[in-house]
Motif scaffolding. Structure first.
Motif, short mmCIF file in Angstrom:
data_model
loop_
_atom_site.label_atom_id
_atom_site.label_comp_id
_atom_site.label_asym_id
_atom_site.label_seq_id
_atom_site.Cartn_x
_atom_site.Cartn_y
_atom_site.Cartn_z
N VAL A 1 5.47 -31.96 -54.30
CA VAL A 1 6.56 -31.96 -53.32
C VAL A 1 6.02 -32.09 -51.91
O VAL A 1 6.56 -32.85 -51.08
CB VAL A 1 7.42 -30.67 -53.47
N MET A 2 4.95 -31.37 -51.60
CA MET A 2 4.35 -31.46 -50.28
C MET A 2 3.80 -32.86 -50.02
O MET A 2 3.92 -33.40 -48.91
CB MET A 2 3.23 -30.43 -50.14
N ALA A 3 3.20 -33.46 -51.05
CA ALA A 3 2.69 -34.83 -50.90
C ALA A 3 3.83 -35.81 -50.67
O ALA A 3 3.70 -36.76 -49.88
CB ALA A 3 1.90 -35.22 -52.15
N PHE A 4 4.96 -35.57 -51.35
CA PHE A 4 6.14 -36.43 -51.17
C PHE A 4 6.63 -36.34 -49.72
O PHE A 4 6.89 -37.37 -49.08
CB PHE A 4 7.24 -36.01 -52.14
N PHE A 5 6.79 -35.12 -49.21
CA PHE A 5 7.29 -34.96 -47.85
C PHE A 5 6.28 -35.43 -46.81
O PHE A 5 6.66 -35.84 -45.71
CB PHE A 5 7.67 -33.50 -47.60
N GLY A 6 5.01 -35.40 -47.17
CA GLY A 6 4.00 -35.84 -46.22
C GLY A 6 3.79 -37.34 -46.23
O GLY A 6 3.53 -37.94 -45.18
N GLY A 7 3.92 -37.99 -47.41
CA GLY A 7 3.62 -39.40 -47.51
C GLY A 7 4.81 -40.31 -47.73
O GLY A 7 4.93 -41.36 -47.07
N VAL A 8 5.71 -39.94 -48.63
CA VAL A 8 6.82 -40.83 -49.00
C VAL A 8 8.05 -40.59 -48.13
O VAL A 8 8.75 -41.54 -47.76
CB VAL A 8 7.18 -40.63 -50.49
N TRP A 9 8.32 -39.33 -47.79
CA TRP A 9 9.56 -39.01 -47.10
C TRP A 9 9.69 -39.66 -45.72
O TRP A 9 10.78 -40.17 -45.38
CB TRP A 9 9.74 -37.51 -46.99
N PRO A 10 8.63 -39.70 -44.87
CA PRO A 10 8.81 -40.31 -43.54
C PRO A 10 9.29 -41.76 -43.60
O PRO A 10 10.29 -42.09 -42.94
CB PRO A 10 7.42 -40.19 -42.92
N PRO A 11 8.63 -42.67 -44.37
CA PRO A 11 9.17 -44.04 -44.41
C PRO A 11 10.52 -44.12 -45.12
O PRO A 11 11.37 -44.93 -44.74
CB PRO A 11 8.10 -44.82 -45.18
N LEU A 12 10.72 -43.28 -46.14
CA LEU A 12 12.01 -43.27 -46.84
C LEU A 12 13.13 -42.85 -45.90
O LEU A 12 14.21 -43.47 -45.86
CB LEU A 12 11.93 -42.33 -48.04
N LYS A 13 12.88 -41.79 -45.13
CA LYS A 13 13.88 -41.30 -44.17
C LYS A 13 14.17 -42.36 -43.11
O LYS A 13 15.33 -42.59 -42.75
CB LYS A 13 13.37 -40.01 -43.52
N SER A 14 13.12 -43.00 -42.61
CA SER A 14 13.29 -44.03 -41.59
C SER A 14 14.12 -45.19 -42.11
O SER A 14 15.05 -45.67 -41.44
CB SER A 14 11.92 -44.52 -41.13
N GLN A 15 13.81 -45.65 -43.34
CA GLN A 15 14.57 -46.76 -43.93
C GLN A 15 16.02 -46.36 -44.18
O GLN A 15 16.94 -47.16 -43.97
CB GLN A 15 13.91 -47.21 -45.24
N LEU A 16 16.22 -45.14 -44.65
CA LEU A 16 17.58 -44.67 -44.94
C LEU A 16 18.43 -44.61 -43.67
O LEU A 16 19.59 -45.06 -43.65
CB LEU A 16 17.52 -43.30 -45.61
N ILE A 17 17.86 -44.05 -42.60
CA ILE A 17 18.58 -43.95 -41.33
C ILE A 17 18.90 -45.35 -40.78
O ILE A 17 20.02 -45.63 -40.34
CB ILE A 17 17.77 -43.14 -40.30
N ASN A 18 17.91 -46.24 -40.83
CA ASN A 18 18.12 -47.61 -40.34
C ASN A 18 19.18 -48.34 -41.15
O ASN A 18 20.00 -49.08 -40.59
CB ASN A 18 16.81 -48.39 -40.37
N LEU A 19 19.15 -48.13 -42.47
CA LEU A 19 20.13 -48.80 -43.33
C LEU A 19 21.54 -48.33 -43.03
O LEU A 19 22.48 -49.13 -42.94
CB LEU A 19 19.78 -48.54 -44.80
N VAL A 20 21.71 -47.02 -42.86
CA VAL A 20 23.04 -46.46 -42.55
C VAL A 20 23.52 -46.95 -41.19
O VAL A 20 24.68 -47.34 -41.02
CB VAL A 20 22.99 -44.92 -42.60
N GLN A 21 22.62 -46.94 -40.20
CA GLN A 21 23.01 -47.36 -38.85
C GLN A 21 23.31 -48.85 -38.78
O GLN A 21 24.19 -49.29 -38.03
CB GLN A 21 21.90 -47.01 -37.87
N ASN A 22 22.58 -49.65 -39.57
CA ASN A 22 22.74 -51.10 -39.51
C ASN A 22 23.75 -51.64 -40.51
O ASN A 22 23.95 -52.87 -40.55
CB ASN A 22 21.39 -51.79 -39.76
N ALA A 23 24.37 -50.78 -41.30
CA ALA A 23 25.30 -51.24 -42.33
C ALA A 23 26.43 -52.11 -41.76
O ALA A 23 26.69 -53.21 -42.28
CB ALA A 23 25.87 -50.05 -43.10
#
Length: 359
Positions: free
Chosen positions: A84-106
């Motif tokens: 879980v810590m590895a996920f939040f440290g490595g995967v979550w930042p780009p995932l969060k960024s893509q998710l926010i951009n996708l919602v804003q750009n929809a």
């Protein structure tokens, strides 16, 4: 006359059940607190069951290394914490960024999609394929509105189900710990609770249900992860924007048989078309290829003959339950159906086979 009496008895029993349901609906206020309590407990319980069947095979392996059950479970929890810590440290930042951009750009994405369709309509591209009075733009808007209304209702149901996040985070690990620690005893407790003459059959039923759920859940996780890897690599290869978040949506939705793959394909193809018609086409090709690999190579190897459910039955179950119970119902209907099917089969052989086949 004897057969008529049997049918009358069955008819009276059905009427009695319907009457109880009707009376229960009239005093719904009595059951509302129980419904609310069930809603709070349901998500942690489902998560605990899901991870119980995934993690349970690790317990015997750790016990072979001379670890007792409790230390083995705590060691598993430690590995999960690291993951879980590895996920939040490595995967979550780009995932969060893509998710926010996708919602804003929809909204912008849909405007671009409309512009591209208008351009293609002006060139007469669609007139060669569709009738003259057919407007792809209006039809697409209509279908997208219906699709997003349906998707919103499912997402709303999912977020309302997980709205009590603090309760879930607190109860889920505790439930999972005791299930891993005492899980082998559940079947024995059920067996001891029935009369002696039914204990042998009850033991068979509990073992069959346990094996069916374990096989389905573990197999579904393996298949979906394999599908996610194939799709993500393909999306990276063609340069699809928001590849990580779109792949995650596809993996989660693919837990819904048949319809999940269709629903998750819509945003992927739309994002691809907005990027360029070629990317949209290649995104669709990758989805179809990944689904073919999953259906014809991975699923037969993983599932084998363990999932003995006809596709028509699956379709009817998913559509029917999705209409009444939303996203969560669509996720759990197949395991629930498998349990009901096993119980019904053994109940029929135990109580009704000789009587009914003698009519």
């Amino acid at each position: 006359m004897k057969n008529v009496n049997k049918f009358l008895t069955i008819g009276k029993a059905i009427l009695l059940v319907l009457a109880i349901i009707y009376v229960g609906s009239l005093v719904d206020f009595i059951f509302k607190p129980f419904k609310a309590l069930t809603g709070v407990i349901l998500i942690p319980m489902l998560l605990a069951v899901f991870f119980y069947y995934i993690l349970r095979p690790l317990i015997p392996l750790l016990e072979k290394w001379k670890l007792k059950r409790t230390p083995a479970i705590l060691l598993i929890y430690l590995f999960l914490f690291i993951i879980v810590m590895a996920f939040f440290g490595g995967v979550w930042p780009p995932l969060k960024s893509q998710l926010i951009n996708l919602v804003q750009n929809a909204p912008h994405l849909f405007n671009l999609l409309n512009d591209k369709i208008v351009e293609l309509e002006k060139t007469g591209f669609f007139s060669k394929i569709f009738p003259e009075d057919f407007s792809l733009l209006s039809q697409l808007n209509e279908y997208l509105n219906k699709g997003f209304t349906l998707l919103t209702s499912y997402v709303t149901g999912l977020f309302s189900a997980v709205s009590n996040l603090a309760i879930i985070l607190f109860t889920f690990p505790i439930l999972l710990f005791y299930m891993l620690k005492e899980g082998d005893k559940f079947g024995k407790i059920i067996v001891r609770a029935v009369p002696k003459r039914f204990r042998g059959k009850t033991s068979t039923i509990t073992k069959e249900i346990d094996a069916a759920l374990s096989s389905y859940i573990v197999s579904r996780v393996i298949v979906n992860l394999a599908l996610g890897v194939l799709m993500y690599l393909g999306f990276l290869l063609i340069g699809l924007p928001y590849a990580l978040v779109l792949t995650l949506i596809a993996v989660i939705m693919n837990f819904i048989p048949y319809f999940g793959a269709i629903i998750s394909s819509v945003p992927i193809v739309i994002v691809g078309l907005v990027e360029s018609p070629a990317v949209g086409l290649w995104a669709l090709v990758i989805i179809l290829l990944a689904q073919q690999v999953q259906d014809n190579i991975i699923s037969p190897l993983v599932f084998g003959k363990s999932l003995d459910i006809h596709p028509i039955t699956t379709t009817v179950l998913v559509l029917g339950v999705g209409n009444f119970f939303g996203f969560i119902g669509m996720l759990i209907i197949i395991p629930v159906y498998m349990v009901i099917k096993i119980l019904s089969k053994h109940t029929y052989h135990l109580f009704f086979k000789e009587k009914w086949e003698g009519l």
